[in-house]
Design an enzyme around this catalytic site. Sequence first.
Site, PDB file in Angstrom:
ATOM      1  N   GLY B  12      41.653  64.423 -15.549  1.00 32.70           N
ATOM      2  CA  GLY B  12      42.587  63.492 -16.176  1.00 32.70           C
ATOM      3  C   GLY B  12      42.192  63.252 -17.613  1.00 32.70           C
ATOM      4  O   GLY B  12      41.008  63.062 -17.924  1.00 32.70           O
ATOM      5  N   GLY B  14      43.863  60.974 -19.800  1.00 32.66           N
ATOM      6  CA  GLY B  14      44.403  59.748 -20.382  1.00 32.66           C
ATOM      7  C   GLY B  14      43.242  58.978 -21.011  1.00 32.66           C
ATOM      8  O   GLY B  14      42.179  59.545 -21.281  1.00 32.66           O
ATOM      9  N   PHE B 119      50.495  36.901 -23.772  1.00 36.21           N
ATOM     10  CA  PHE B 119      50.941  37.719 -22.647  1.00 36.21           C
ATOM     11  C   PHE B 119      50.908  36.858 -21.391  1.00 36.21           C
ATOM     12  O   PHE B 119      50.247  35.826 -21.353  1.00 36.21           O
ATOM     13  CB  PHE B 119      50.002  38.929 -22.492  1.00 36.21           C
ATOM     14  N   ASP B 213      47.045  62.728  -7.895  1.00 34.26           N
ATOM     15  CA  ASP B 213      46.398  63.968  -7.456  1.00 34.26           C
ATOM     16  C   ASP B 213      44.913  63.755  -7.135  1.00 34.26           C
ATOM     17  O   ASP B 213      44.383  64.367  -6.206  1.00 34.26           O
ATOM     18  CB  ASP B 213      46.560  65.058  -8.525  1.00 34.26           C
ATOM     19  N   GLN B 232      52.231  46.749  -8.287  1.00 36.44           N
ATOM     20  CA  GLN B 232      52.892  45.885  -9.261  1.00 36.44           C
ATOM     21  C   GLN B 232      54.317  46.365  -9.536  1.00 36.44           C
ATOM     22  O   GLN B 232      54.524  47.510  -9.940  1.00 36.44           O
ATOM     23  CB  GLN B 232      52.107  45.867 -10.566  1.00 36.44           C
ATOM     24  N   HIS B 234      57.090  45.762 -11.999  1.00 35.70           N
ATOM     25  CA  HIS B 234      57.249  45.145 -13.328  1.00 35.70           C
ATOM     26  C   HIS B 234      58.611  44.460 -13.398  1.00 35.70           C
ATOM     27  O   HIS B 234      59.609  45.035 -12.971  1.00 35.70           O
ATOM     28  CB  HIS B 234      57.142  46.204 -14.422  1.00 35.70           C
ATOM     29  N   LEU B 244      60.056  51.388 -19.019  1.00 38.36           N
ATOM     30  CA  LEU B 244      59.443  50.075 -19.222  1.00 38.36           C
ATOM     31  C   LEU B 244      59.981  49.368 -20.460  1.00 38.36           C
ATOM     32  O   LEU B 244      60.108  49.962 -21.523  1.00 38.36           O
ATOM     33  CB  LEU B 244      57.924  50.267 -19.372  1.00 38.36           C
ATOM     34  N   GLU B 247      56.298  43.686 -21.647  1.00 36.22           N
ATOM     35  CA  GLU B 247      56.114  42.247 -21.575  1.00 36.22           C
ATOM     36  C   GLU B 247      56.032  41.659 -22.991  1.00 36.22           C
ATOM     37  O   GLU B 247      56.322  40.491 -23.207  1.00 36.22           O
ATOM     38  CB  GLU B 247      54.809  41.982 -20.819  1.00 36.22           C
ATOM     39  N   ARG B 278      53.383  38.758 -13.751  1.00 33.75           N
ATOM     40  CA  ARG B 278      54.438  39.707 -13.423  1.00 33.75           C
ATOM     41  C   ARG B 278      54.979  39.577 -12.001  1.00 33.75           C
ATOM     42  O   ARG B 278      56.180  39.722 -11.779  1.00 33.75           O
ATOM     43  CB  ARG B 278      53.917  41.129 -13.642  1.00 33.75           C
ATOM     44  N   HIS B 343      55.555  49.705 -11.254  1.00 28.95           N
ATOM     45  CA  HIS B 343      54.951  49.897 -12.566  1.00 28.95           C
ATOM     46  C   HIS B 343      53.480  50.294 -12.505  1.00 28.95           C
ATOM     47  O   HIS B 343      53.032  51.146 -13.249  1.00 28.95           O
ATOM     48  CB  HIS B 343      55.094  48.612 -13.375  1.00 28.95           C
ATOM     49  N   GLU B 370      43.496  53.729 -13.530  1.00 29.64           N
ATOM     50  CA  GLU B 370      44.488  53.298 -12.539  1.00 29.64           C
ATOM     51  C   GLU B 370      44.337  53.992 -11.190  1.00 29.64           C
ATOM     52  O   GLU B 370      44.669  53.408 -10.160  1.00 29.64           O
ATOM     53  CB  GLU B 370      45.920  53.502 -13.071  1.00 29.64           C
ATOM     54  N   ARG B 381      47.853  42.534 -11.386  1.00 30.35           N
ATOM     55  CA  ARG B 381      47.228  42.772 -12.681  1.00 30.35           C
ATOM     56  C   ARG B 381      47.935  41.996 -13.787  1.00 30.35           C
ATOM     57  O   ARG B 381      49.156  41.895 -13.802  1.00 30.35           O
ATOM     58  CB  ARG B 381      47.285  44.263 -13.022  1.00 30.35           C
ATOM     59  N   LEU B 387      44.972  48.877 -20.161  1.00 30.81           N
ATOM     60  CA  LEU B 387      44.394  49.661 -21.256  1.00 30.81           C
ATOM     61  C   LEU B 387      42.927  49.282 -21.406  1.00 30.81           C
ATOM     62  O   LEU B 387      42.066  50.128 -21.656  1.00 30.81           O
ATOM     63  CB  LEU B 387      45.148  49.407 -22.569  1.00 30.81           C
TER      64      LEU B 387
END
Lengths: 259, 570
Positions: B12, B14, B119, B213, B232, B234, B244, B247, B278, B343, B370, B381, B387
């Site tokens: 991964g 990300g 937030f 995966d 979650q 959203h 999305l 928020e 949320r 989400h 995640e 969350r 992030l």
Amino acid sequence: MAKMQKFLVYRNKGEGDIRYERFEVPLRKGMTILDALFYIQDHFDPTFAFRYACRGAICGSCGITIDKVPDLACRSQVAEIKKKKKAENLPVFHFGDHANWDEENEILIEPLPNMPVLKDLVVDMDNFWKFYKKIQPYFTREYKDTAPESVQSSKEMYTIEGLVYCILCGLCWACPVNAKNSHYLGPAQLAKADRFIRDSRISEERQKQILEQVLNDDGVPACEKLFICNRVCPKNVMPGTAINDLRKNFAKKYVKRKC
Amino acid sequence: MRVEEFDGVIVGAGLSGLRTGLELSKEWNAAVISKVHPVRSHSGAAQGGINAALGNLPGSEDDTPRAHAFDTVKGSDYLADQNVVMFMTEEAPKIVLELESMGAPFSRLSSGLIAQRPFGGAGYPRTCFAGDRTGHALLHTLFEQCIRNGVKFYNEYFLVDLFKAEGRIGGLIALDMKSGELVSFRTPYVILATGGFGRVYKQSTNAVINTGDGNGAAFRLGVPMQDMEFVQIHPTTLYGTNILISEGARGEGGFLYNNKHERFMEKYAPNTMELAPRDIVSRSITTEILEGRGFENAYVHLDLTHLDDQKIKKKLPGIREICIYFAGIDPIEKPIPVHPGQHYSMGGIGTKFDSEYGETDLPGLYAIGECSCLSVHGANRLGGNSLLETSVFGRYVGRTLLMKEKSPVASLDSIEKAEKKTIEKIEELLKRWNSISGKNAVEIREKMGETMNKYLGVYRNEAGLKTALMVIQELQKEFARIELPTDDRKYNFGLIRGLELRNMLDIAEATATAALWRKESRGAHWRTDYPSRNDTDYLNHTMIYPGKDGMIIKTKPVKLGMFEIKERQY
């Protein structure tokens, strides 16, 4: 019965055998070109190849050519393709023989121009990434995880904001310079250089290092100011304008040469 | 067969994977493998921001990591592991400053400091942001640093299966999507950072590639899935495409209206209104729609029209662009049609109790971001914490591993045996798909998505969950007999999507199993037949294991002790 939409799709197993295949896809409200590609893959041919990820115009995966215009498949509404005004004065892209294309009724799907095809709509972006690396698109200062952070005014940040939003999708490589010069660094790459050079947090030395990469013959001087890149960019990055910025505001400062 | 050998392999690319890769590559021969080019990863779609108690806004100077931890634990409905949360929130200011030093283009306050916005569920405005494309900004920044430091990438390599040797991880088998060949990556350490798996649902904000995966591969080796029932939903996804709508749009002052033009959040969370957590906002919107106060019985309005045009253009340009591209609406002029959609997955690959963060029960296997469940989000969350989780634990796992022995632990003989056996099994599977005339995998995928949407959304109950579990188990059987051409494996996306479905079906079944077991309402898991929280019986993490006759349910204690367990009110 759902209304059907006809597609004429470029197919290529990567072995030189290019053909165009017809598909009919049932339309639904809000359907994007990416949705239609998935429909073809799901219902007609699971081996049909195209790249995808976010489907929200932020990842840059799904660049293709739609009715002769490079665009992101995910942000293109099927119902709008024939109606919408097309970007003007684009180069003519040729991928294969489709003399029997019914332009009025069929949506023509082809890969991105100026990149070798690996399979169907999947193109080889190796040069794109190679040139991206070549301009050294990064900060080189030491990492620091204690306060204070480096200060930047909002105004300074906004000068790079548009450049930061580049998603590296490769649509701007539709530029005719990319077509004729395989060493041309490319609009996205030069815009990325401008993003770093313009950043108020970067040192003069670093500015100079990056400029050295982009002021050679295959960089800024190769740009012919056609601004095709500005017209096809899906994120309004305006690479052509960024290249002009490098040319006008920075080239002289360091290298004292005309580009 | 091609064989690659590394001291550690990250799956991964990300934010989690990149941050780990950056750290590990300092001293180890490490590789990051990813089924897409790193900048295509879904971290790049994150919009709102990253939380850190920097106290940059005037009036928020007394914000602290402890206050951040308290908000996170309360938001989690007290299911989060408090020690891990505290670690994350203490690391938060450091990790944000580090990202800035790497060149991340954060938005700025008039003081020139990193901008922060309010937030949901947070006592202070502590969400640092780069416009409304924070994930994109951070993903590109980390990728840039990986390029600078020569991190080794294998792009368009799909993780098919992990293998064990001598009781620990021995490596993994990946499909090189370009050439179509199976490649063995031998390594004593695998770090799974494969991201979310929202695509088990029909309606999700997740990328098409978010299919779990890593979760599927780990589960097949006996590693449990933890807290899978906490999904979650959203509150504000764009009606039609479920893209999305951050928020941040509410953080900047957006209002929610029903078809009577009532700001209905007054009824549900009178103090925090649109900025309640949320799970609460999602339930409120769903209730409004179910009770006939939605538009077209399907959505409500997120209204930004009262905000200053320049504010929308400067702080929410991405949202504006999404609305124009995908709904034909300019939010400066018209309200945005939104409804709740899947989400984020609070649950994920189960981690070991009281261990290094991210360590699993299988020696040498780690999971972060995640795809994992550490658990910092518990039952719900808070926005801006995902992030944060990625970078904090990416760096942490990298640093932790660098302190270990990097030499191979299992013998070459046992690795070769395990590798061969795994490849044989994969070849057998692909041969079966190729030869039988069976079901179309697409039908199974669609049925799975519809089932999850219908029975495992905002409101759940016993009968629905039983139905869902039955349907998914039936789909598992049908999946064993799908028909798929697998001879030509070069960029065979039908094959890739088949392998993804294999992972998603296990995830869907584990989610339904866990949701049926948890007879209480906590955070995002709301049971209409058990509408209150039951700390006596269920203040535990759910651990789902693969079993011979269906999945096995166990529990793991929650790490408590820092914050008193209270009723959660906003």
